[in-house]
Design a protein around this motif. Structure first.
Motif, short mmCIF file in Angstrom:
data_model
loop_
_atom_site.label_atom_id
_atom_site.label_comp_id
_atom_site.label_asym_id
_atom_site.label_seq_id
_atom_site.Cartn_x
_atom_site.Cartn_y
_atom_site.Cartn_z
N MET A 1 0.82 -1.20 0.00
CA MET A 1 0.00 0.00 0.00
C MET A 1 0.86 1.26 0.00
SD MET A 1 -3.16 -1.08 -0.08
CE MET A 1 -2.43 -2.30 -1.21
N LYS A 2 1.98 1.20 0.72
CA LYS A 2 2.88 2.36 0.76
C LYS A 2 3.47 2.64 -0.62
CE LYS A 2 6.89 4.39 3.04
NZ LYS A 2 7.39 4.93 1.76
N VAL A 3 3.87 1.56 -1.32
CA VAL A 3 4.39 1.73 -2.69
C VAL A 3 3.32 2.36 -3.57
CG1 VAL A 3 5.25 0.53 -4.74
CG2 VAL A 3 5.99 -0.21 -2.46
N ALA A 4 2.09 1.85 -3.45
CA ALA A 4 0.99 2.37 -4.27
C ALA A 4 0.76 3.85 -4.01
CB ALA A 4 -0.29 1.58 -4.00
N LEU A 5 0.76 4.24 -2.74
CA LEU A 5 0.53 5.64 -2.40
C LEU A 5 1.67 6.54 -2.83
CD1 LEU A 5 -1.09 5.17 1.13
CD2 LEU A 5 -2.24 5.79 -1.00
N ASP A 6 2.90 6.00 -2.83
CA ASP A 6 4.04 6.77 -3.36
C ASP A 6 3.87 7.05 -4.85
OD1 ASP A 6 5.29 6.88 -0.92
OD2 ASP A 6 6.68 5.22 -1.30
N CYS A 7 3.18 6.14 -5.54
CA CYS A 7 2.92 6.35 -6.97
C CYS A 7 1.81 7.38 -7.19
CB CYS A 7 2.49 5.03 -7.62
SG CYS A 7 3.76 3.75 -7.72
N CYS A 8 0.91 7.51 -6.22
CA CYS A 8 -0.29 8.31 -6.40
C CYS A 8 -0.19 9.71 -5.81
CB CYS A 8 -1.50 7.60 -5.78
SG CYS A 8 -1.88 6.03 -6.57
N VAL A 9 1.00 10.17 -5.49
CA VAL A 9 1.17 11.53 -4.97
C VAL A 9 0.63 12.52 -5.99
CG1 VAL A 9 2.87 13.25 -4.24
CG2 VAL A 9 3.16 10.86 -3.59
N GLU A 10 -0.06 13.53 -5.53
CA GLU A 10 -0.67 14.50 -6.44
C GLU A 10 0.36 15.19 -7.33
OE1 GLU A 10 -4.08 15.50 -6.73
OE2 GLU A 10 -4.35 13.59 -5.68
N SER A 11 1.49 15.57 -6.75
CA SER A 11 2.52 16.27 -7.51
C SER A 11 3.35 15.29 -8.34
CB SER A 11 3.46 17.03 -6.56
OG SER A 11 4.60 17.50 -7.25
N PRO A 12 3.40 15.44 -9.67
CA PRO A 12 4.19 14.54 -10.50
C PRO A 12 5.66 14.50 -10.09
CG PRO A 12 2.80 15.94 -11.86
CD PRO A 12 2.70 16.47 -10.46
N ALA A 13 6.21 15.62 -9.66
CA ALA A 13 7.63 15.69 -9.30
C ALA A 13 7.94 14.85 -8.08
CB ALA A 13 8.04 17.14 -9.05
N ARG A 14 6.95 14.62 -7.22
CA ARG A 14 7.18 13.88 -5.98
C ARG A 14 6.84 12.40 -6.11
NH1 ARG A 14 3.64 15.84 -1.89
NH2 ARG A 14 4.78 14.41 -0.50
N ARG A 15 6.28 12.00 -7.25
CA ARG A 15 5.97 10.59 -7.45
C ARG A 15 7.26 9.79 -7.66
NH1 ARG A 15 1.59 11.92 -11.92
NH2 ARG A 15 0.24 13.14 -10.54
N THR A 16 7.22 8.54 -7.25
CA THR A 16 8.35 7.66 -7.47
C THR A 16 8.45 7.31 -8.95
OG1 THR A 16 9.39 5.61 -6.72
CG2 THR A 16 7.02 5.54 -7.09
N ASN A 17 9.45 6.53 -9.34
CA ASN A 17 9.58 6.08 -10.74
C ASN A 17 9.52 4.56 -10.79
OD1 ASN A 17 12.42 4.87 -10.70
ND2 ASN A 17 12.83 6.94 -9.93
N MET A 18 9.36 4.01 -11.98
CA MET A 18 9.10 2.59 -12.11
C MET A 18 10.32 1.74 -11.77
SD MET A 18 5.95 2.63 -12.55
CE MET A 18 5.89 0.85 -12.40
N LYS A 19 11.52 2.26 -11.92
CA LYS A 19 12.70 1.51 -11.50
C LYS A 19 12.65 1.24 -10.01
CE LYS A 19 16.14 2.83 -14.99
NZ LYS A 19 17.46 3.48 -15.22
N ASP A 20 12.32 2.27 -9.23
CA ASP A 20 12.24 2.12 -7.78
C ASP A 20 11.07 1.23 -7.39
OD1 ASP A 20 14.46 3.70 -7.43
OD2 ASP A 20 13.33 5.54 -7.05
N VAL A 21 9.97 1.32 -8.13
CA VAL A 21 8.81 0.48 -7.85
C VAL A 21 9.16 -0.99 -8.00
CG1 VAL A 21 6.51 -0.20 -8.66
CG2 VAL A 21 7.08 2.22 -8.43
#
Length: 316
Positions: free
Chosen positions: A282-302
């Protein structure tokens, strides 16, 4: 005594790693049974319009296995006995022409084990179709919402790692980044070994050199669209990351984004629940769903984070 403690400590470190290694070997073995590579398009194959009609019993309704915004998908069997999926575009829709051209352009240059494989295309004045590798287990959507099918936690995580690997390739492994733009469970197809393949590139976007985003008027599926995509039409790889996060939440909750009304959405609902087993996911999912695009994680880290979670599951 100290020697035994050290040995136990080493075992705790290396046994999970060994499990992950064996799991990866197993998954790769399933993906590549007798194949030197994994091309998304087999350009040497040629299948005529009449062969497609024969294979699908003239596109009969009994062979219909799916539908989308721009057409229908039929199961077919060639004279050789090979099962295929035939995606037929509805040419009465102007957007269908563009969708067909986009999928042909994008898939022609992509090579990855977790992308749907296109055997060939068939096109004339009145007919446009893509011939795809048949996925015998259907879509992730079917497994999430049918009472006749079930996925355990490891299967769900394995499928979502497959999808993450596909996106990592699209975003970071291509000469020009590719944005899928329409991530959702119905576009994740499962083969006979339950390996996931990302499909439907009809509204995908290619980013040119030195470009990190672009504007579009094409809208994807409601509930999965990133805020900047829905409001301003601004598209970047971070839009896929957002959609992936929503789909990751959905896969482990079996709740559609459209199940919520008013200000309550899928992200907020998850924050109100306490789940011990999948809290890390769930934490990974929420890191992907941050409102700000700049603060979202990337797929390598996912990919890296989900693989660590898989190690923990396999070690139990």
């Amino acid at each position: 005594m100290k020697h035994c403690v050290v040995c136990q400590g080493i075992a705790l470190v290396f046994v999970p790693i060994a499990f992950l290694f064996l799991w990866i070997r197993y998954r790769r073995g399933k993906r590549f049974p007798q194949r030197a590579d994994s091309l998304s398009i087999v350009t040497t194959e040629r299948i005529s319009y009449y062969e497609l009609l024969q294979a699908t019993d003239s596109l009969s309704e009994s062979n219909l296995i799916g539908s989308g915004s721009f057409g229908y998908v039929y199961k077919g069997v060639l004279r050789s006995g090979t099962a295929i999926a035939v995606k037929v575009f509805n040419l009465q829709l102007e957007e269908a022409f563009k969708s067909f051209d986009t999928e042909c352009e994008v898939l022609r240059s992509l090579r990855h084990r977790n992308l749907v494989k296109v055997i060939t295309s068939c096109s004339n004045l009145d007919f446009n179709a893509l011939v795809l590798e048949y996925m015998s287990n259907g879509s992730l959507d079917k497994y999430l919402y049918s009472h006749n099918y079930f996925l355990d936690i490891r299967q769900r995580l394995s499928i979502m790692i497959d999808v993450a690997c596909a996106l990592e390739y699209l975003h970071h492994g291509c000469s020009s980044p590719v944005i899928h733009c329409d991530l959702k469970p119905s576009n994740v197809l499962l083969d006979e070994d339950m390996v996931a393949h990302l499909s439907d590139f009809g509204i995908s976007k290619l980013l040119g050199e030195d470009k990190s985003d672009l504007y579009t008027k094409t809208l994807a599926t409601f509930g999965y669209i990133a805020p900047e995509y829905g409001l301003d039409g601004l598209v970047s790889v971070k839009c896929d990351v957002y959609s992936y996060g929503i789909m990751l939440l959905e896969t482990f909750t079996r709740r559609k984004p459209s199940d919520f009304e008013g200000d309550l959405n899928l992200k907020q609902w998850r924050l109100q629940k306490k789940l011990d087993v999948v809290s890390s996911i769930m934490k990974v999912a929420l890191d992907c769903c941050v409102e700000s695009p700049a603060r979202r994680t990337n797929m390598k880290d996912v990919v890296g984070m989900l693989q660590k979670i898989m190690i923990q599951l396999l070690a139990r």
